[in-house]
Design an enzyme around this catalytic site. Structure first.
Site, PDB file in Angstrom:
ATOM      1  N   ARG A 200    -106.572  14.858  83.751  1.00 33.13           N
ATOM      2  CA  ARG A 200    -105.212  14.804  84.293  1.00 33.13           C
ATOM      3  C   ARG A 200    -104.372  15.845  83.556  1.00 33.13           C
ATOM      4  O   ARG A 200    -104.494  15.985  82.322  1.00 33.13           O
ATOM      5  CB  ARG A 200    -104.586  13.419  84.103  1.00 33.13           C
TER       6      ARG A 200
ATOM      7  N   GLU B 252     -98.370  19.207  88.760  1.00 29.00           N
ATOM      8  CA  GLU B 252     -98.956  19.558  90.056  1.00 29.00           C
ATOM      9  C   GLU B 252     -98.243  18.834  91.187  1.00 29.00           C
ATOM     10  O   GLU B 252     -97.770  17.706  90.991  1.00 29.00           O
ATOM     11  CB  GLU B 252    -100.465  19.269  90.061  1.00 29.00           C
TER      12      GLU B 252
ATOM     13  N   HIS C 105    -107.066  20.733  91.997  1.00 25.38           N
ATOM     14  CA  HIS C 105    -107.471  19.325  91.860  1.00 25.38           C
ATOM     15  C   HIS C 105    -108.559  18.948  92.878  1.00 25.38           C
ATOM     16  O   HIS C 105    -108.346  18.107  93.755  1.00 25.38           O
ATOM     17  CB  HIS C 105    -106.260  18.391  91.984  1.00 25.38           C
TER      18      HIS C 105
HETATM   19  C1  GLV Z   1    -109.310  12.182  90.948  1.00 23.15           C
HETATM   20  O1  GLV Z   1    -108.626  12.847  90.197  1.00 23.15           O
HETATM   21  C2  GLV Z   1    -109.458  10.768  90.832  1.00 23.15           C
HETATM   22  O2  GLV Z   1    -108.839  10.153  89.943  1.00 23.15           O
HETATM   23  O3  GLV Z   1    -110.205  10.200  91.643  1.00 23.15           O
END
Ligand code: GLV
Ligand code: GLV
Length: 326
Positions: A237, A266, A284
């Site tokens: 993250r 983001e 991401h």
């Molecule tokens: C992706 O970042 C998730 O948490 O599934």
């Protein structure tokens, strides 16, 4: 049929299966919804299918007193106010396990790309400026036999370590609240404190969840410990890293590169970061394979079906909310 609000369309097969089992309302426009729109959406619904980009707070939960479950289409659940959900006996579920290898594949892809400057080479080639092979062109870092540091030895962290250790003969260091002796036996990995990891690793890959303890865990002080040849990879993250400190280190070439799938604010990416050649960045996409995004949907459906049958969902996050229903 139980009524659901789905904040964005999920992959086709998942949508078909959702439609078979539930009465669903979906944001067909596939754009990011405001809090007000989600509030409107959940009214009259039994369940909410949310994404990691949807902050789910108490005002949304209070919009529908009969809301029973928030099924997050992600393994991470830092977008949901868990305490507020638990206080209201709303079950919160996630989709762990099915995306570990896919996310590990991406972390390793980014690691290799940053080490070998793939993004810079590709941009250069496409620009038409290449005039032939050169001994000094795009010199990067070796990957094989270099030390891989894993921050957070959960399922994803283990898979990244396994790739490095088996495929690239990399010695493994890991920082985690828990020592894992079985993993150490299998890989020869060494449990170290995070400062030692940042000092000794050639690659530092982040795999911890985002919470109060990990917010800005990677700060200026830790980054300053890294080798000038080291590379930081973040597929966890964004806010785990103090992005300002990272930008400064990259700009001053205190470290070799960063490879980022996630960002502090983001989808906004800072201009400073965008201007840096020694950062490789993707939007991401850690879990973004067709198979995995479908499997994540299957878990969402399983969680919903269990909850509506009055059984404990297999991937329940707030166990206290369940206890209060028993
Ligand atoms: C992706 O970042 C998730 O948490 O599934
Ligand atoms: C997340 O799924 C983790 O445990 O690494």
């Amino acid at each position: 049929m139980k009524k659901l609000f789905v904040t964005k369309p999920l992959p086709g097969k998942v949508m078909e299966r959702l439609k078979d089992s539930f009465d669903i309302t979906v944001n067909e426009e596939n754009r990011h919804l405001s809090r007000e729109e989600i509030i409107e959406g959940v009214k009259g619904k039994d369940g909410l299918v949310s994404l990691l980009t949807d902050p789910i707070d108490s005002t949304i939960m209070d919009a529908e007193p009969n809301l029973k479950i928030i099924a997050n289409y992600a393994v991470g659940f830092n977008n949901i106010d868990l305490k507020a959900a638990t206080d209201r006996n709303i079950l919160v579920t996630n989709t762990p396990g099915v995306l570990d290898e896919t996310t590990a594949d991406l972390a390793f892809t980014l690691l290799c790309a940053a080490a070998r400057r793939i993004h810079e080479g590709e941009k250069f080639l496409r620009s038409g400026s290449w005039d032939g092979w050169g001994p000094l062109q795009f010199l990067g870092q070796d990957i094989h036999k270099r030390t891989l540091g894993i921050v957070g030895l959960g399922r994803i962290g283990k898979e990244v370590a396994r790739r490095g250790n088996k495929g690239f003969c990399m010695p493994i260091l890991y920082a985690d609240p828990r020592k894992n002796e079985e993993f150490e036996r299998m890989t020869g990995a060494k449990h170290v404190d995070i400062r030692e990891l940042f000092m000794k690793a050639d690659f530092v890959s982040l795999h911890c969840p985002l919470n109060d303890k990990t917010h800005h865990l990677v700060n200026r002080e830790l980054i300053d410990l890294m080798k000038p040849t080291a590379i930081l990879i973040n597929t966890a993250r964004g806010p785990v890293v103090d992005e300002k400190a990272l930008v400064q280190a990259l700009r001053e070439k205190k470290i070799f590169a960063a490879a980022l799938d996630v960002f502090e604010h983001e989808p906004k990416i800072s201009e400073e970061l965008l201007a840096l050649d020694n950062a490789i960045m993707v939007p991401h996409i850690g879990s973004a394979s067709i198979d995995t995004r479908t499997r994540m949907g299957d878990l969402v459906i399983q969680n919903l079906e269990y909850a509506f049958r009055g059984e404990r969902p297999p991937f329940l996050v707030n166990k206290e909310a369940w206890k209060s229903q028993e």
